[in-house]
Design a protein around this motif. Sequence first.
Motif, PDB file in Angstrom:
ATOM      1  N   ILE A  97       7.395  -3.905  -3.293  1.00  0.00           N
ATOM      2  CA  ILE A  97       6.167  -3.182  -3.004  1.00  0.00           C
ATOM      3  C   ILE A  97       6.274  -1.807  -3.636  1.00  0.00           C
ATOM      4  O   ILE A  97       7.239  -1.068  -3.389  1.00  0.00           O
ATOM      5  N   ASN A  98       5.304  -1.452  -4.463  1.00  0.00           N
ATOM      6  CA  ASN A  98       5.308  -0.171  -5.163  1.00  0.00           C
ATOM      7  C   ASN A  98       4.008   0.563  -4.843  1.00  0.00           C
ATOM      8  O   ASN A  98       2.920  -0.019  -4.914  1.00  0.00           O
TER       9      ASN A  98
ATOM     10  N   GLU B 157       4.973   6.579  -9.105  1.00  0.00           N
ATOM     11  CA  GLU B 157       5.101   5.305  -8.421  1.00  0.00           C
ATOM     12  C   GLU B 157       6.485   5.181  -7.803  1.00  0.00           C
ATOM     13  O   GLU B 157       7.494   5.542  -8.410  1.00  0.00           O
ATOM     14  N   GLN B 158       6.529   4.632  -6.591  1.00  0.00           N
ATOM     15  CA  GLN B 158       7.786   4.524  -5.865  1.00  0.00           C
ATOM     16  C   GLN B 158       7.924   3.122  -5.286  1.00  0.00           C
ATOM     17  O   GLN B 158       6.995   2.602  -4.666  1.00  0.00           O
TER      18      GLN B 158
ATOM     19  N   VAL C 166      -2.343   3.773  -4.785  1.00  0.00           N
ATOM     20  CA  VAL C 166      -2.279   2.690  -5.762  1.00  0.00           C
ATOM     21  C   VAL C 166      -1.146   1.783  -5.320  1.00  0.00           C
ATOM     22  O   VAL C 166       0.001   2.215  -5.218  1.00  0.00           O
ATOM     23  N   LEU C 167      -1.488   0.541  -5.026  1.00  0.00           N
ATOM     24  CA  LEU C 167      -0.525  -0.423  -4.502  1.00  0.00           C
ATOM     25  C   LEU C 167      -0.307  -1.535  -5.515  1.00  0.00           C
ATOM     26  O   LEU C 167      -1.262  -2.062  -6.088  1.00  0.00           O
TER      27      LEU C 167
ATOM     28  N   PHE D 110      -0.197  -8.525  -7.704  1.00  0.00           N
ATOM     29  CA  PHE D 110      -1.316  -7.932  -6.955  1.00  0.00           C
ATOM     30  C   PHE D 110      -1.342  -6.438  -7.263  1.00  0.00           C
ATOM     31  O   PHE D 110      -0.304  -5.784  -7.312  1.00  0.00           O
ATOM     32  N   ARG D 111      -2.565  -5.899  -7.423  1.00  0.00           N
ATOM     33  CA  ARG D 111      -2.708  -4.470  -7.656  1.00  0.00           C
ATOM     34  C   ARG D 111      -4.063  -4.027  -7.128  1.00  0.00           C
ATOM     35  O   ARG D 111      -5.077  -4.698  -7.336  1.00  0.00           O
ATOM     36  N   THR D 112      -4.072  -2.895  -6.419  1.00  0.00           N
ATOM     37  CA  THR D 112      -5.327  -2.362  -5.909  1.00  0.00           C
ATOM     38  C   THR D 112      -5.173  -0.869  -5.639  1.00  0.00           C
ATOM     39  O   THR D 112      -4.063  -0.342  -5.605  1.00  0.00           O
ATOM     40  N   LYS D 113      -6.295  -0.218  -5.445  1.00  0.00           N
ATOM     41  CA  LYS D 113      -6.315   1.181  -5.046  1.00  0.00           C
ATOM     42  C   LYS D 113      -7.168   1.286  -3.796  1.00  0.00           C
ATOM     43  O   LYS D 113      -8.376   1.049  -3.847  1.00  0.00           O
ATOM     44  N   SER D 114      -6.531   1.576  -2.671  1.00  0.00           N
ATOM     45  CA  SER D 114      -7.271   1.613  -1.414  1.00  0.00           C
ATOM     46  C   SER D 114      -6.426   2.262  -0.328  1.00  0.00           C
ATOM     47  O   SER D 114      -5.249   2.580  -0.540  1.00  0.00           O
TER      48      SER D 114
END
Length: 563
Positions: A497-498, A506-507, A540-541, A555-559
Amino acid sequence: MRFYSLFLLVLLWAGFQNSSAQALKTEKKEAWVVKRETPKEWEQLVYGARFMDRFLPMPSGTLSDKSWGDACVQPRYIDNGIEDDTRSYWGGNILKGEDGKYHLFVCGWPEDSPKGHMTWPNSTVYRAVSDKPYGPYVIADTIGRGHNPEAFRLKDGRYVLYAIGKCYIADDLNGKWVRKKLNFDLRGRKKVNLSNCTFSRREDGSFLMVSRTGRIWISRTGYPDFQFVDDGCIYPNVAGSGDFEDPVVWRDHIQYHLIVNDWRGRIAYYLRSKDGVNWVTDPGEAYTPGIAVHADGKKENWYKYERIKILQDNYGRAVQANFAVVDVAKDKDMGNDNHSSKNLCIPLNPGMLLTYLDTDPVTSNTKTIRVRISAEEDFDPQTEVDIKSLRFGASTEVNWGRGCKAISSQKEGKDLIVTFNAAGNGITSEEFAPKMIGKTKSGNLIYGYARLPWVNYNSPILSARKPIFTSSASGTDITVEVDNFGLAVSELATLSINVSAKGEKEQEIATAKLLPLKPYENANVKMSTSKVIEKGKNYVLEVKVRIGEQEHSIFRTKSGLIK
């Protein structure tokens, strides 16, 4: 014989170019038209490299200049596809029925509608039938309201007819068609445009769907549920890519194919894929205005070609394209005038059936490559193929006139086995469908693709739902559901999970083992992090999977992660 002379096709290609130039000249007055600069190196492509090279002259029919239409489409074959004075037609694909007839699913509206072409939102879907693939088609059934239909057959034998916002189901092509609804599961992803979707049956009978904006969906049954699988857009990265529409996807015995139309730039692109998820874009135009050509070189110069659909043979090869065409700009087509639209059919060169005969992967030590060219009812490779003209190898070589050269051939039954000097083959570990281009002894274009025996064409396809974040005394608990939509078991992997917030790097905040998953199997992976995830704050996930040294996003999203 299904191939036309190279001389004629060169003349037709010149006609395509001239017709495209004339169309663009006319369209400079239209505000929506944008001039797309194609890569300079495309000028070096050989004949047979572009998908557009596969279009053949239209079959002869009833030629008339007495029907509706601008002078640019006169005279024309009025029995090609479907047209009449009663309706304007648009969209639709063709399926060959068990009755041996061809069934065209097309939408239309009354030609005398006050709004003319802009009546399309109130379209009706029809089933039209013909004894020949190119028509003439005659309406046999009125199915219901809908626009831009596409029909496909499920593994259980039923038929699904998709239209924007709805679908219809029937036990056979003759109906009864019952209105239903397809369910699209976003799986935590942002909503995308679900008009103009296109479908292809996968090897196990499941279905791949490409939505209008180039996103991938998969359904195990084809009805009623489709799952949003991949976050990225599969279309080529060209200027104005937001102007893409009307994708069509199909799978043959070798690979997946896709064409997408840049409606503003007046050019379409051709893509190929091993698994339907990861795509490569081939150079050259898939089609442009001016492709409806008669055998004598005369053109039906339709103003717009949209909604391309593909008719396939028993091997899945594309043997015909049908288009929605209109003779003038859509807003110039009014009710009770001399303009209208129709569905038009153009045959395609289907390509040869090729088999790669060597079992060992290609290396720098490979000296020769052997390929079988199969005989077919209308094609005799032993007598028709010009051996010296053949080039074989990666498309990145063959499309530019390079690749392996043939050094010998031998007959086997009715087939022909060709041996190539392996030098210059260009086949790498990423190659999944090497290509052959050549000509017959009479100058006809021949081409084909082959599968490689060492390539796994049924790969796993891992995709995650949006993770669930829950605050706990020690930090934050995370649950991620991961699905395998591929047709093979996945490998042991590491799930990570980043996250990052505005102004932050990003971490990686959590990792866990992801055990192998069978096709259509899923797993809920639990992990935790000590990083403070602020309630209501946007992040940002990204969920990533690592297998050995390879890593990719699933999977990628911003929420906001915690509400």
